[in-house]
Design an enzyme around this catalytic site. Structure first.
Site, PDB file in Angstrom:
ATOM      1  CG  MET A 112      -3.697   1.966   9.185  1.00  0.00           C
ATOM      2  SD  MET A 112      -2.192   1.553   8.284  1.00  0.00           S
ATOM      3  CE  MET A 112      -1.082   1.286   9.661  1.00  0.00           C
ATOM      4  CG  HIS A 152      -4.853  -0.673  -6.490  1.00  0.00           C
ATOM      5  ND1 HIS A 152      -3.586  -1.072  -6.112  1.00  0.00           N
ATOM      6  CD2 HIS A 152      -5.717  -1.472  -5.812  1.00  0.00           C
ATOM      7  CE1 HIS A 152      -3.672  -2.054  -5.235  1.00  0.00           C
ATOM      8  NE2 HIS A 152      -4.960  -2.327  -5.045  1.00  0.00           N
ATOM      9  CB  CYS A 172      -0.929   0.019   1.212  1.00  0.00           C
ATOM     10  SG  CYS A 172      -2.361  -1.070   1.070  1.00  0.00           S
ATOM     11  CG  HIS A 173       2.025   2.667   3.392  1.00  0.00           C
ATOM     12  ND1 HIS A 173       1.276   3.812   3.593  1.00  0.00           N
ATOM     13  CD2 HIS A 173       1.479   1.716   4.201  1.00  0.00           C
ATOM     14  CE1 HIS A 173       0.339   3.571   4.500  1.00  0.00           C
ATOM     15  NE2 HIS A 173       0.432   2.303   4.884  1.00  0.00           N
TER      16      HIS A 173
END
Length: 578
Positions: A123, A362, A85-86
């Site tokens: 998150m 994505h 994700c990061h």
């Protein structure tokens, strides 16, 4: 071949720890089964092989102290749980940037709270779910304030060193050797054990368990359905022959250190002949022989962003789909916001058309006609629509915060005609977009409806052409009553709201996070399967629901079902049905 396999296994054992400690120290840690602070899931991680030599540990001014061993463990944890994700370099994409200028300003206690409790924006609650111990939460909060280590590159020499043909094509069966209906077999990711389970959709029995890469992201069936290709987050691809009894791996290769996507050619005359995979690190895609995974061409995706025209060192390859209109692969490049049309008709003189969309591309999927590819640019809060026939961007549509469609869902909306739907990580809303510019032109490429789900943290929305239901998970929601259940809507009466089904409770699981993830239909479209995803040492399950009655139909439990997540029905996958 055998020597290559042994070399790869020896080198893979060091894992990502070697990024900071070098091969000698990494090997010592990998061999120490009692290494403190390392969970069984971490030890089971199929780490990425790296070139020999050492990389210096990064020590950042202003960051909290860390020992070398702590830094190594945190690096490994980050690659396993956070990088997707990061970003490997922590510059952000689906998740926010975590560069030291930001994290040092927030401070250790703030970061510990965020890691521990998560957020409604998607998150995960790594601490309260039990995925991270209290010590690991503290470790990660300190690690994130240091400069991220840069992993090594991965080129053709490294790929060829891992490539292995386990069963040559000439030795494979000419016809199916068992009585299973291949189209109704499910390939189920067993995330933390580095395996997949092939489950018979008719009997609900496990046919076989196969070793694969770590945390298989997708299983893609070839056009013919003969082969299933899996790709792990460690960038290991495995090719499975579904004719064999039982099905087994026939070829394998690693195309990088981290990856998410694999696909095969579908256009007439090229069926099953070419495979493609995209890497998160290094940022590149690779073309391979569809018959044995031999790499033939590597293409880097580093370059300028579509908005600020700045150079980006880590433009990761996200979703890849095969066009039904041309001999092309459609390749999402996440950080630069570019969509590549890779013409595979002449690999020796590769032609690539670049479409400019929006940053942080994505995942996505086809509309019902298979002409338009709708894909989320998640942190840009947009859906890019690619007209695969005309080979252009048809529209950029504003969506709800952090759209996360998986492949999305196609329904015939009673008011607006054909629509494609995405749920969201960032809030509770689902976005409905009109997809029929011919018969419903005033609704095409516009948001025609927004509906509330149970909350944020959704990973997948799902339906089927034969179903009147629309299913939405909330896997990453921090509240257990939400993450352990699923919402279902009546397609014919969407405004009536949703019914909540207690999937984890139906599974009989009372301990652990027991997150419910990814609805997936069987080939007939009358059953929908859910994974109840628990910790590696806890019981998990797959729950089968009757799509018409919304009642529990079957629970699959087996000690071998370790952390089940994604499920891919062969027929629906190869036919792009969702």
């Amino acid at each position: 071949m055998k020597s290559k396999a042994l070399t790869w296994k020896r080198r893979a054992g060091a894992g990502l720890v070697s990024i900071t400690l070098g091969l000698a120290a990494a090997s010592a840690i990998a061999q120490d089964s009692d290494h403190p602070g390392v969970t069984p899931g971490e030890m089971a991680y199929k780490g990425a092989p790296v070139p020999s030599g050492e990389m210096k540990r990064v020590i950042s001014p202003g960051a909290p102290d860390m020992t070398e061993a702590e830094f190594a463990t945190a690096t490994k944890l980050y690659f396993e749980r956070c990088a997707g994700c990061h970003g490997v370099l922590r510059k952000g994409a689906t998740g926010k940037p975590l560069t030291p200028d930001i994290t040092q300003e927030r401070g250790t206690e703030f970061l510990k709270a965020l890691i521990n409790y998560g957020s409604p924006a998607g998150m995960p609650n790594w601490g309260t779910s039990g995925d991270f111990s209290e010590e690991e939460v503290d470790l990660m909060a300190r690690f994130l304030q240091h400069e991220p280590p840069s992993p090594p590159e991965w080129g053709m020499a490294e790929m060829m060193d891992t490539w292995e043909v386990l069963v040559p094509e000439s030795e494979r069966p000419k016809k199916q050797q068992h009585k299973y209906d291949i189209d109704n077999i499910f390939s189920v990711t067993l995330r933390d054990s580095g395996e997949i389970a092939l489950i018979d959709g008719d009997s609900k029995e496990i046919i076989t368990i196969l070793e694969t890469g770590y945390a298989v992201h997708i299983s893609r069936a070839s056009h013919s359905g003969r082969y299933v290709y899996t790709i792990g987050r460690d960038a290991k691809i495995d090719m499975i022959d579904m004719f064999m009894n039982p099905p087994q791996r026939v070829a394998t290769v690693k195309i990088g250190l981290e990856a998410r996507s694999v696909e095969t050619s579908k256009f007439e005359g090229y069926e099953d002949k070419i495979a493609i995979a995209g890497a998160y690190w290094p940022p590149q895609y690779v073309l391979m022989n569809g018959s044995d995974l031999k790499p033939t061409k590597i293409v880097s995706t580093r370059g300028m962003t579509v908005d600020t025209q700045e150079y980006h060192p880590e433009p990761r390859v996200a979703a890849i789909v095969a066009s039904h209109e041309h001999p092309e692969f459609i390749v999402n490049v996440k950080e630069t916001g570019k969509i590549l049309l890779v013409d595979y008709s002449n690999i020796e003189a590769l032609s690539v058309t670049t479409l400019e969309a929006a940053r942080f591309l994505h995942d996505g999927g086809w509309d019902a006609s298979h002409r338009y590819f709708l894909t989320a640019a998640n942190q840009s809060n947009k859906i890019a629509v690619v007209d695969s026939k005309e080979r252009k961007i048809a529209a950029l549509v504003d969506a709800e915060k952090i759209p996360h469609p998986g492949r999305g869902a196609n329904i015939m909306d009673p008011k607006y005609g054909p629509v494609w739907i995405t749920s969201a990580l960032g809030n509770e809303n689902m976005t409905f977009i009109g997809t029929d510019p011919k018969k419903h032109p005033k609704h095409a490429w516009k948001v025609v409806r927004t509906l509330k789900a149970q909350g944020g943290g959704s990973l997948f929305v799902k339906t089927h052409p034969k179903s009147r239901n629309l299913w939405v998970d909330n896997t990453l929601h921090p509240q257990e009553s939400v993450s352990q259940s699923v919402a279902v809507y009546n397609v014919d009466d969407l405004e009536a709201g949703y019914e909540v089904l207690p999937i984890a409770e139906w599974a009989g699981i009372t301990e652990g996070p027991a997150r419910v993830v990814q609805p997936e239909y069987n080939a007939a479209g009358d059953e929908v399967w859910f994974s109840v995803w628990n910790g590696m040492e806890q019981e998990s399950a797959i729950v089968v629901v009757d799509d018409k009655t919304r009642k529990l139909k079957h629970v699959i439990k087996d000690p071998r079902l370790v952390t089940p997540t994604g499920k891919f029905n062969v027929y629906n996958t190869r036919k792009d049905i969702y």
